[in-house]
Write a protein that holds these residues in place. Structure first.
Motif, PDB file in Angstrom:
ATOM      1  N   THR A   1     -25.444  88.965 -11.347  1.00  0.00           N
ATOM      2  CA  THR A   1     -25.971  88.090 -12.405  1.00  0.00           C
ATOM      3  C   THR A   1     -26.641  88.918 -13.500  1.00  0.00           C
TER       4      THR A   1
ATOM      5  N   LYS B   1     -23.994  90.518 -15.692  1.00  0.00           N
ATOM      6  CA  LYS B   1     -23.428  89.525 -16.613  1.00  0.00           C
ATOM      7  C   LYS B   1     -24.410  89.235 -17.762  1.00  0.00           C
ATOM      8  N   ALA B   2     -25.698  89.143 -17.437  1.00  0.00           N
ATOM      9  CA  ALA B   2     -26.719  88.875 -18.460  1.00  0.00           C
ATOM     10  C   ALA B   2     -26.766  90.019 -19.481  1.00  0.00           C
TER      11      ALA B   2
ATOM     12  N   SER C   1     -24.265  92.073 -20.094  1.00  0.00           N
ATOM     13  CA  SER C   1     -22.987  91.996 -20.830  1.00  0.00           C
ATOM     14  C   SER C   1     -23.111  91.020 -21.990  1.00  0.00           C
ATOM     15  N   ASN C   2     -23.728  89.865 -21.727  1.00  0.00           N
ATOM     16  CA  ASN C   2     -23.930  88.854 -22.780  1.00  0.00           C
ATOM     17  C   ASN C   2     -24.833  89.387 -23.889  1.00  0.00           C
ATOM     18  N   ALA C   3     -25.914  90.082 -23.481  1.00  0.00           N
ATOM     19  CA  ALA C   3     -26.886  90.573 -24.468  1.00  0.00           C
ATOM     20  C   ALA C   3     -26.297  91.667 -25.357  1.00  0.00           C
TER      21      ALA C   3
ATOM     22  N   GLY D   1     -22.835  92.205 -25.707  1.00  0.00           N
ATOM     23  CA  GLY D   1     -21.516  91.856 -26.241  1.00  0.00           C
ATOM     24  C   GLY D   1     -20.422  92.792 -25.738  1.00  0.00           C
TER      25      GLY D   1
ATOM     26  N   LYS E   1     -18.815  94.605 -21.677  1.00  0.00           N
ATOM     27  CA  LYS E   1     -18.910  94.513 -20.210  1.00  0.00           C
ATOM     28  C   LYS E   1     -19.848  95.582 -19.645  1.00  0.00           C
TER      29      LYS E   1
ATOM     30  N   LYS F   1     -29.828  82.871 -13.280  1.00  0.00           N
ATOM     31  CA  LYS F   1     -28.928  83.041 -14.433  1.00  0.00           C
ATOM     32  C   LYS F   1     -29.731  82.927 -15.741  1.00  0.00           C
TER      33      LYS F   1
ATOM     34  N   GLN G   1     -31.099  86.233 -17.991  1.00  0.00           N
ATOM     35  CA  GLN G   1     -30.608  86.291 -19.365  1.00  0.00           C
ATOM     36  C   GLN G   1     -31.777  86.525 -20.334  1.00  0.00           C
TER      37      GLN G   1
ATOM     38  N   ASP H   1     -32.019  89.857 -22.659  1.00  0.00           N
ATOM     39  CA  ASP H   1     -32.150  89.733 -24.120  1.00  0.00           C
ATOM     40  C   ASP H   1     -33.400  90.480 -24.607  1.00  0.00           C
TER      41      ASP H   1
END
Length: 341
Positions: free
Chosen positions: A274, A277-278, A280-282, A284, A286, A324, A328, A332
């Motif tokens: 998790t 993934k968080a 990766s999102n922050a 942009g 992998k 999750k 995140q 961030d």
């Protein structure tokens, strides 16, 4: 029992105010208009810049007074109580960390035993309406029965850190019994979030990723019998504490111990995936940690899992933030704070 909302006319003393939970609790109380006296010794157990950064965010509040000092100094503590006359005390100052207690035991005795004793003595001579203090889920040791309940047997701590926290509960009980000090001990379960403690696993994993180093996972690579942790988001912890402040117990011995955890244990590997993934999102892109699997370390506990029924009964609250959502927010913050790309 009727639940009383926070009394904003009271004076709150928070020890460890530059710490992770201390900062968030101070901020929450100040936002509600409370007067907060904060004390912290700003030790270098982890990056002091983070502690100063937290204090910077509290500075704009007119009702915040910060005192740099150590709770193990009885003269300072007595002086603070006599001068500021706090109504409610939250003792969050402590030497934290299970593994560090193996390397540096002295720090734990000075802060967690002597320091807490000074707080109890100050409450004895300057009566308070409620003393809330940090205990830890580590007091449960290798308890096999889950979820952990406050009535469980906790006489087998696996680290000196856990032993000092169990001692705090015994000391607080005695002082409550002898001097009628209303006291609540909170057994925290793996607290995480933005501006958290760099010595915590999730923070360390993130640091290592950006340094290009592998992370060590102490579970023998056994996904089937993985470590379970009750990860609790910092806002949930702070909400629970804040609700308890105006609600001391009214028993004959006015002392109680409550779990404050997520009541939803996650496998350590699920938590790590998790977090990947968080991040990766922050960022942009992998993110995947390089992982090295090792055996369980001395003092580590296979599973932590809180029963939060008593907390819910006392103040009508149970933590709700999912890992999750919580991770995140941490990812961030980390990417922005350390300016990562």
């Amino acid at each position: 029992m009727e639940y009383k909302p926070l009394d904003t006319s009271k004076i709150y003393l928070i020890t460890g105010a530059a710490g992770f939970i201390g900062f968030y609790l101070s901020k929450k109380l100040l936002n509600k208009g409370c007067k907060v006296i904060g004390i912290d010794n700003i030790n270098d157990y982890y990056d002091v810049n983070l502690k100063y950064e937290r204090l910077e965010k509290l500075k704009p509040f007119e009702k915040f007074t910060f005192i740099k000092g150590d709770i193990s100094n009885k003269v300072i503590i007595m002086k603070i109580f006599e001068e500021h006359k706090p109504n409610i005390v939250v003792n969050l100052a402590a030497q934290a960390g299970v593994r560090y207690s193996i390397e540096n035991p002295d720090a734990y005795i000075v802060s967690n035993i002597m320091g807490f004793f000074n707080i109890l003595e100050a409450c004895r001579y300057n009566p308070v309406e409620h003393l809330v203090y940090a205990s830890s889920s580590s007091v449960y040791g290798s308890n096999k029965k889950v979820p952990f309940e406050e009535t469980d047997f906790v006489d087998h701590p696996l680290s000196l850190y856990a032993a000092t926290k169990k001692s705090n509960e015994l000391m607080a009980y005695t002082y409550s019994h002898l001097y009628k000090i209303p006291a609540t001990g909170l057994r925290f379960f793996t607290v995480y979030g933005p501006m958290g403690r760099p010595d915590m696993a999730y923070f360390g994993f993130t640091d290592k990723y950006f340094k290009g180093e592998p992370i060590k996972i102490f579970n023998n690579g056994d996904f089937e019998h993985d470590l379970y942790r009750d990860f609790t988001y910092v806002d949930d912890i702070v909400e629970g504490i804040q609700r308890l402040l105006s609600n001391p117990t009214v028993d004959t011995v006015p002392h109680r111990v409550l779990n404050i955890g997520n009541n939803k244990p996650e496998k350590l590997m699920t938590f790590i995936w998790t977090l990947e993934k968080a991040l990766s999102n922050a960022l942009g892109r992998k993110v995947e940690f390089e992982k090295i699997f090792e055996p369980l370390k001395a003092g580590d506990v296979p599973a932590t899992y809180a029963s939060t029924d008593k907390l819910q009964e006392a103040v009508g609250f149970k933590p709700l933030t999912s890992i999750k959502e919580g991770l995140q927010r941490f990812a961030d913050w980390y990417v922005e704070y350390y300016k990562m790309k």
